[in-house]
Design a protein around this motif. Structure first.
Motif, PDB file in Angstrom:
ATOM      1  N   VAL A  85     128.482  51.131  70.778  1.00 18.72           N
ATOM      2  CA  VAL A  85     128.670  50.060  69.791  1.00 18.72           C
ATOM      3  C   VAL A  85     129.816  49.183  70.271  1.00 18.72           C
ATOM      4  O   VAL A  85     130.588  49.551  71.156  1.00 18.72           O
ATOM      5  CB  VAL A  85     128.957  50.620  68.380  1.00 18.72           C
ATOM      6  CG1 VAL A  85     127.811  51.514  67.914  1.00 18.72           C
ATOM      7  CG2 VAL A  85     130.276  51.367  68.323  1.00 18.72           C
ATOM      8  N   ASP A  86     129.929  47.995  69.661  1.00 17.13           N
ATOM      9  CA  ASP A  86     130.901  47.011  70.126  1.00 17.13           C
ATOM     10  C   ASP A  86     132.275  47.174  69.489  1.00 17.13           C
ATOM     11  O   ASP A  86     133.296  46.892  70.114  1.00 17.13           O
ATOM     12  CB  ASP A  86     130.384  45.599  69.851  1.00 17.13           C
ATOM     13  CG  ASP A  86     131.226  44.519  70.526  1.00 17.13           C
ATOM     14  OD1 ASP A  86     131.408  44.592  71.756  1.00 17.13           O
ATOM     15  OD2 ASP A  86     131.700  43.614  69.824  1.00 17.13           O
ATOM     16  N   ALA A  87     132.323  47.604  68.241  1.00 11.58           N
ATOM     17  CA  ALA A  87     133.603  47.694  67.533  1.00 11.58           C
ATOM     18  C   ALA A  87     134.531  48.677  68.224  1.00 11.58           C
ATOM     19  O   ALA A  87     134.136  49.776  68.611  1.00 11.58           O
ATOM     20  CB  ALA A  87     133.366  48.117  66.091  1.00 11.58           C
ATOM     21  N   MET A  88     135.779  48.263  68.367  1.00 11.75           N
ATOM     22  CA  MET A  88     136.787  49.116  68.979  1.00 11.75           C
ATOM     23  C   MET A  88     137.272  50.177  67.975  1.00 11.75           C
ATOM     24  O   MET A  88     137.099  50.020  66.763  1.00 11.75           O
ATOM     25  CB  MET A  88     137.972  48.268  69.439  1.00 11.75           C
ATOM     26  CG  MET A  88     137.691  47.449  70.691  1.00 11.75           C
ATOM     27  SD  MET A  88     137.576  48.530  72.142  1.00 11.75           S
ATOM     28  CE  MET A  88     137.536  47.319  73.473  1.00 11.75           C
ATOM     29  N   PRO A  89     137.865  51.261  68.468  1.00 14.11           N
ATOM     30  CA  PRO A  89     138.428  52.256  67.554  1.00 14.11           C
ATOM     31  C   PRO A  89     139.344  51.605  66.533  1.00 14.11           C
ATOM     32  O   PRO A  89     140.152  50.742  66.866  1.00 14.11           O
ATOM     33  CB  PRO A  89     139.196  53.187  68.494  1.00 14.11           C
ATOM     34  CG  PRO A  89     138.470  53.086  69.797  1.00 14.11           C
ATOM     35  CD  PRO A  89     138.031  51.652  69.887  1.00 14.11           C
ATOM     36  N   GLY A  90     139.176  52.009  65.281  1.00 14.49           N
ATOM     37  CA  GLY A  90     139.990  51.455  64.207  1.00 14.49           C
ATOM     38  C   GLY A  90     139.337  50.309  63.471  1.00 14.49           C
ATOM     39  O   GLY A  90     139.798  49.920  62.390  1.00 14.49           O
ATOM     40  N   SER A  91     138.275  49.747  64.017  1.00 12.71           N
ATOM     41  CA  SER A  91     137.589  48.637  63.357  1.00 12.71           C
ATOM     42  C   SER A  91     136.921  49.137  62.073  1.00 12.71           C
ATOM     43  O   SER A  91     136.330  50.222  62.049  1.00 12.71           O
ATOM     44  CB  SER A  91     136.539  48.027  64.281  1.00 12.71           C
ATOM     45  OG  SER A  91     135.667  47.179  63.560  1.00 12.71           O
ATOM     46  N   PRO A  92     136.956  48.324  61.011  1.00 14.74           N
ATOM     47  CA  PRO A  92     136.327  48.746  59.755  1.00 14.74           C
ATOM     48  C   PRO A  92     134.808  48.846  59.823  1.00 14.74           C
ATOM     49  O   PRO A  92     134.196  49.455  58.941  1.00 14.74           O
ATOM     50  CB  PRO A  92     136.770  47.664  58.761  1.00 14.74           C
ATOM     51  CG  PRO A  92     137.123  46.474  59.591  1.00 14.74           C
ATOM     52  CD  PRO A  92     137.662  47.028  60.870  1.00 14.74           C
TER      53      PRO A  92
END
Length: 294
Positions: A85-92
């Motif tokens: 997935v594209d969202a980085m760690p910590g992204s909501p």
């Protein structure tokens, strides 16, 4: 809650895909190598959005799965080389992207193991113990080995070679494990999967975002070559690329998701024969049904 259909490695192995039950050569087979499903990147990269929409990637992933399910013979496994997935760690939105990805992967024929490799978007550009732990909770170990039909496969976390400044102990753990795994064994072929390529075209190319720095790259390529590795499959580049270090071939496979070059979304079909390993990238609307094993 999505059902987790990925085959999870624990204690650096995958149950059922170990030398004890998969160590013997029984004839040619094929597998699928994909990369960068990366839910959310089309929205942020192509559509100038904020990365909170990923229906386009969901459609592409489902199309890839349908193509795999139709293939004859069935692939021995389907592996995704990072940036799930594209969202980085910590992204909501990261947890929702992961849930949607797993929902879509459930469409894969349950006789085909689905194996995941971690990328920089999965654990962060500079991984932390927390980000690696979260990845392991979702997908299992981030480095491990498995066997299929007498062939030994190694999955490594390439982010430890890119930036291990916050996780030196994890980097050391992988280094020690890898040295043990590269010791001579009775395998037909020895193959490596990772996310970031060591290089894109030539081993002596300049350092850049899409490869691993030369001071790390060259010693590692020599280590792999000396151990008998002749194929390394990668993703990350969102384009097809690759080249050779002596007779070790490095293959960079374009994305199932967002494209950054001239290719269209697709995956690579790899045929494993007794004497060699061959591969071909197919766009999703060109995936063959009948796979010829030489």
């Amino acid at each position: 809650m999505a059902v987790d259909v990925t085959v999870r490695a624990n204690n650096r192995v995958i149950d059922g895909l170990q030398k004890e039950n998969e160590g013997d050569w029984e004839g040619g087979f094929c597998f699928i190598q994909a990369a960068d499903t990366q839910y959310g990147m089309i929205d942020s990269y192509e559509d100038n959005g904020d990365g909170t929409r990923w229906e386009k990637e969901r459609l592409l992933t489902r199309e890839a799965i349908r193509g795999a399910n139709r293939m004859i013979p069935k692939p021995k496994f389907f592996i995704v080389c990072g940036d799930l997935v594209d969202a980085m760690p910590g992204s909501p939105v990261k947890d929702e992207q992961i849930r949607n990805l797993k929902d879509d992967l459930r469409l894969l024929d349950n006789s085909i193991p689905l194996i995941c490799v971690c990328g920089n978007h999965d654990v962060g550009n500079s991984p932390t113990q927390e980000s690696v732990d979260r990845y392991r909770e979702s997908f299992g170990d981030d480095f491990f080995s498995f066997w299929v039909g007498g062939v030994k496969f190694l999955v490594v976390n390439s982010q430890y070679y890119e930036d291990s400044s916050q996780v030196p102990t994890l980097k050391k753990d992988q280094d020690q494990w890898l040295d043990q795994q590269l010791e001579s064994e009775d395998w037909k072929h020895l193959v490596v999967f990772q996310h970031i390529p060591w290089f894109l075209r030539t081993p002596d190319e300049d350092d850049e975002y899409f490869n691993i720095n030369t001071d790390v790259r060259l010693p590692m390529l020599e280590k792999f070559h000396k151990a008998g590795v002749r194929k390394i499959f990668c993703g990350h580049y969102h384009r097809n690329a690759g080249g050779f270090y002596q007779d070790l071939e490095l293959i960079v496979t374009s994305a199932v998701g967002c494209q950054m070059g001239d290719q269209k979304s697709g995956f690579r079909v790899v045929t494993v024969n007794e004497k060699d390993i061959q591969h071909q990238y197919y766009e999703l609307d060109q995936i063959p049904v009948n796979i010829k094993l030489h």
